[in-house]
Each structure stands twice: as structure tokens, then as C-alpha cells.
Design an enzyme around this catalytic site. Structure first.
Site, PDB file in Angstrom:
ATOM      1  N   LYS A 244       2.415   4.792 -12.186  1.00  0.00           N
ATOM      2  CA  LYS A 244       1.036   4.308 -12.207  1.00  0.00           C
ATOM      3  C   LYS A 244       0.109   5.407 -12.720  1.00  0.00           C
ATOM      4  O   LYS A 244       0.030   6.486 -12.142  1.00  0.00           O
ATOM      5  CB  LYS A 244       0.608   3.854 -10.810  1.00  0.00           C
TER       6      LYS A 244
ATOM      7  N   CYS B  72      -3.914   8.270  -7.690  1.00  0.00           N
ATOM      8  CA  CYS B  72      -5.004   8.175  -6.716  1.00  0.00           C
ATOM      9  C   CYS B  72      -6.022   9.274  -7.014  1.00  0.00           C
ATOM     10  O   CYS B  72      -5.678  10.459  -7.018  1.00  0.00           O
ATOM     11  CB  CYS B  72      -4.473   8.326  -5.299  1.00  0.00           C
TER      12      CYS B  72
ATOM     13  N   ASN C 158      -5.277   2.989 -12.578  1.00  0.00           N
ATOM     14  CA  ASN C 158      -5.768   3.124 -11.213  1.00  0.00           C
ATOM     15  C   ASN C 158      -7.294   3.256 -11.291  1.00  0.00           C
ATOM     16  O   ASN C 158      -7.873   3.180 -12.370  1.00  0.00           O
ATOM     17  CB  ASN C 158      -5.149   4.341 -10.522  1.00  0.00           C
ATOM     18  N   THR C 159      -7.925   3.462 -10.178  1.00  0.00           N
ATOM     19  CA  THR C 159      -9.390   3.506 -10.144  1.00  0.00           C
ATOM     20  C   THR C 159      -9.964   4.718 -10.866  1.00  0.00           C
ATOM     21  O   THR C 159      -9.300   5.733 -11.057  1.00  0.00           O
ATOM     22  CB  THR C 159      -9.891   3.498  -8.694  1.00  0.00           C
TER      23      THR C 159
ATOM     24  N   ASN D 131       2.802   6.434  -7.309  1.00  0.00           N
ATOM     25  CA  ASN D 131       1.356   6.667  -7.358  1.00  0.00           C
ATOM     26  C   ASN D 131       1.074   8.078  -7.873  1.00  0.00           C
ATOM     27  O   ASN D 131       0.999   9.033  -7.106  1.00  0.00           O
ATOM     28  CB  ASN D 131       0.755   6.456  -5.966  1.00  0.00           C
TER      29      ASN D 131
ATOM     30  N   LYS E 260       0.841  -1.187   0.000  1.00  0.00           N
ATOM     31  CA  LYS E 260       0.000   0.000   0.000  1.00  0.00           C
ATOM     32  C   LYS E 260       0.883   1.246   0.000  1.00  0.00           C
ATOM     33  O   LYS E 260       1.960   1.268   0.610  1.00  0.00           O
ATOM     34  CB  LYS E 260      -0.924   0.000   1.225  1.00  0.00           C
TER      35      LYS E 260
END
Length: 428
Positions: free
Chosen positions: A230, A192, A257-258, A189, A94
Site C-alpha cells: 500500500k 500510514c 493511502n491518506t 501498510n 484494520k
């Protein structure tokens, strides 16, 4: 830095990255997105071994292409250890940052989308939303656990997901401290979709190519292990930030990613879900309903990489709605070296990797594939423009009409097809 498969041993002016904590394969070379093996033409025998699922990505050897995606399944030592024990090819922890005290999660923070009426508790779940932030555990705690995992599993691949504010010094400190634990690679990341955009973190960077270029420069000047960027799907053209990331030195791309979403409104309370004290906020959408979107994004990135970066060893990690080994095969057919699973683990548990591997091997047997490289990227060649589709169909129709018109000359008659050839020239 460079590598779309984690083969890493390169000079890039500013940095020479080599993963010291995992087995490096200097002989590994980047294969084309379009393997030379032709579908169905390789002859197999009963004596042959099972299809080989192992992959080498940016020099890092994995027993299979299934990777735990960054999120709850990689939130602490216990669950990451479980993932390794169950047989996952790699684990991405995470996301961590320097100051975990700024990360405050709420509960509930998940919501489900079901087939049909979303109020039904019996219908299948097809979508999942989260408003969860990055790790709220102290960085030092996570670093100790990374170090312990690499001590216990020195030959397994552990990837740290990192995210930080728009601050060069902070990024350099975070990368240095994380690398000291022996992790094999970094996933950055930049994607997000919710939480702390005011701090210029996550998608706030991934959606701004100028900012992304600058931050990637800081990261790649400091990192000594492979770096994956990402990508966020919440952007008009996902190839733009992917291109910037690779040009700025990243070895690989992870996507997607989402997707930013509002899961729904409770028809009784008229409040949004997930509901926290009567209120909510848009969050990240995942699970199998997003797979078609993820496949399209991955296809676009893979075609761009093949066209513009084919001479180097870059990697692509596909993410989005993978629940079966056959889902994974689709991502690999579109050029993915590895396939990440996050929500699927939350739905089916860590042991699900065994099913994923068995199903992927079943697919490979059906098509006589021995290795992942035998079919990686194979389906990219079948994507084209709508204009080209119109042209192809017109030519095919004309060809079929020509065939129906029958023989053009007496020399074209054959003995075996005599009856059909006769019928081809009858008008009624």
C-alpha cells in the site's frame, strides 16, 4: 511473488505463494491494461444478463470489485461480518502489529471539511481527516476473529493489513501468525502518514525505497499468500516505491493511502482540528476531495506497470474518494482491478455497496460492457505529454484549415454534398 490481479501460482526463487483459503483459479491469465474490446462496438440484446461485476484478482475470486479499505470499517469481527453480509467483494481488516499495547488512540480523532465556510454544519462534507493509529486491539484477539470469519465465510476474501517495526524477526513472526488464520492475502501498510515514524513504520518505510526494498524482501521470502504493497501519496514520484515493491516480489499495489494534512483552524478558539486538549497533529486526509489526486497517482502507477511489468500477473487496487459506482469506474478505466472504500463506508454505511454495484452496472450498460475486464485500463491510452498535446492540436488545426479550403480537384465533387462543397470554397 507476482500478480497485479491476485492470480497466484508462481515461483520466484525464494517463495511459491498459493492462497489455500480461497478459491484459486489456475486458468486465470493477466489481461492487458488496454482491453481489445472497442467502446460502443459490442452489440447487446435485451436477452443478455446484467453486466458481470465479478473479478479474479491474483487468483482470488470476488463477487464485485468493491473492497472495504483498511480502517474503522474493518476493525472487528462484528463489522467485518456485516460487510460480508451486505455483499462487499472483499474486506481488508484494520492494520495489526505484534504489540498493540504501544498503540494509544485519542478522541476526538476525526475532522471534516465542508463546502464553503468550514464552520457551517449544513454544508456538504467533501474532506475527512483522521489522526487515528492502527488497531489498538490485542493481536491475538484480531487473529481469533480472522479465523472465525474464514470459518463462517470460507468463499469470501479476507485480507489482513499488517505493519511492523524495522525488524526482520518481528515481520516474519507477524506474517506467520496472521497467515495461520487462513486469510487470503496480505496488504502491507507502507503508507500510514502519521503515528510512530520513530519506529520506522508506515510511510517511514514507503518513502525510503532502500528501506522498502529490504523490508519487502523479508516479507516476500516468508509470505505464502498474495501480497499487496500500500503506497503513500506523500512522495514526489509514487511510481518509484511501486516499482521497488513489485521487483521485490509483491503481487500487487494498493494506492493511495491518506494525504498528510492539517484540516483547519477553529476561527473562534484559534486551535487546530481535530482538537485534543487544545492541541492537534497533522493527519491523513481522505474522502471525495482527494479523488483527483488519487486518480493521477493510480494512472502513473498503472502506466508504469503496463510498461515495465505487463508480462506478469500483477494487480492494482485503487483508493481515494470513491463515493459512487461512477467514481469506481474512473479508477477501473485507469487500470484498477479493485476499488477500495473506507471513508465512504463511514459516511454512508455498509449497505452502500448495493448502490455502488448498481451504479457501476449502469455505467457498464451505457457502454455495452459485459465484464470489468472489458474496460479496465481503457482510458490510459489517452494520457500523453504536454509536448505531444501541442503537436496533436497543431496537426488538428492544420487539418481543419485544409478541410475549409474546399476541394482540391474536380473529381472530388459528390452529388450528396454538393451544396456544402460549394460553400467550402466561398470566401465571404
Amino acid at each position: 511473488m507476482a500478480s497485479m490481479s491476485f492470480a497466484l501460482n508462481r515461483f520466484s526463487g525464494l517463495a511459491f505463494k498459493t492462497s489455500l483459503s480461497a478459491e484459486f483459479d489456475p486458468s486465470s491469465t493477466r489481461r492487458s491494461f488496454l482491453p481489445q474490446t472497442r467502446v460502443g462496438l459490442r452489440i447487446s440484446s435485451a436477452a443478455e444478463s446484467e453486466p458481470d461485476l465479478s473479478v479474479t484478482v491474483n487468483g482470488l475470486k470476488m463477487p464485485n470489485p468493491f473492497v472495504i479499505g483498511s480502517g474503522p470499517p474493518g476493525t472487528n469481527y462484528t463489522v467485518m461480518k456485516r460487510a460480508f453480509d451486505e455483499g462487499w467483494g472483499a474486506v481488508i481488516a484494520k492494520t495489526v502489529s505484534l504489540d498493540a499495547s504501544k498503540v494509544i488512540n485519542v478522541t476526538p480523532r476525526y475532522a471534516r471539511l465542508r463546502v464553503g465556510s468550514n464552520g457551517s454544519v449544513k454544508a456538504d462534507v467533501i474532506g475527512w481527516q483522521n489522526i487515528e493509529l492502527i488497531s489498538d486491539r490485542p493481536l491475538e484477539t484480531m487473529l481469533k476473529e480472522f479465523k472465525q470469519l474464514k470459518k463462517e465465510y470460507p468463499d469470501r476474501i479476507l485480507i489482513a493489513s499488517v505493519m511492523e517495526e524495522y525488524n526482520k524477526t518481528a515481520w516474519e513472526e507477524l506474517i506467520d501468525r496472521v497467515e495461520q488464520t487462513g486469510v487470503d492475502a496480505l496488504e502491507i501498510n507502507f503508507s500510514c502518514p502519521h503515528g510512530m515514524p520513530e519506529r520506522r513504520m508506515g510511510a517511514a518505510v514507503g518513502q525510503d525505497c532502500a528501506l522498502l526494498d529490504e523490508v519487502c524482501g523479508w516479507i516476500n521470502a516468508k509470505a505464502t499468500v498474495p501480497v499487496w504493497a500500500k503506497m503513500t501519496p506523500n512522495i514526489t514520484d509514487i511510481t518509484e516505491p511501486a516499482r521497488v515493491s513489485l521487483k521485490s516480489g509483491c503481487e500487487g499495489i494498493a494506492a493511495i493511502n491518506t494525504i498528510m494534512s492539517v484540516m483547519g483552524i477553529d476561527m473562534k478558539t484559534l486551535r487546530p482540528e481535530p482538537c485534543v486538549e487544545g492541541y492537534s497533529t497533522p493527519g491523513g486526509y481522505s474522502y471525495k476531495a482527494v479523488r483527483p489526486i488519487a486518480l493521477a497517482k493510480v494512472m502513473s502507477i498503472a502506466k508504469m506497470m503496463k510498461s515495465e511489468f505487463s508480462g506478469n500477473d500483477y494487480s492494482l487496487s485503487g483508493i481515494g474518494g470513491v463515493e459512487t459506482g461512477y467514481d469506481a469506474a474512473e479508477f477501473i478505466l485507469l487500470g484498477s482491478n479493485t476499488v477500495q472504500v473506507c471513508t465512504g463506508v463511514m459516511m454512508h454505511g455498509y449497505g452502500h455497496v448495493k448502490t455502488l454495484c448498481a451504479e457501476l452496472q449502469d455505467f457498464m450498460r451505457q457502454h455495452n460492457f459485459s465484464t470489468i475486464e472489458d474496460f479496465r485500463g481503457h482510458s490510459l491510452q489517452y494520457f500523453t505529454t504536454h509536448t505531444d498535446l501541442v503537436k496533436r492540436q497543431k496537426e488538428a488545426v492544420e487539418q481543419r484549415k485544409a478541410e475549409k479550403r474546399g476541394l482540391k480537384s474536380d473529381k472530388d465533387w459528390t452529388g450528396d454534398g454538393f451544396v456544402k462543397e460549394t460553400e467550402s470554397m466561398v470566401s465571404n
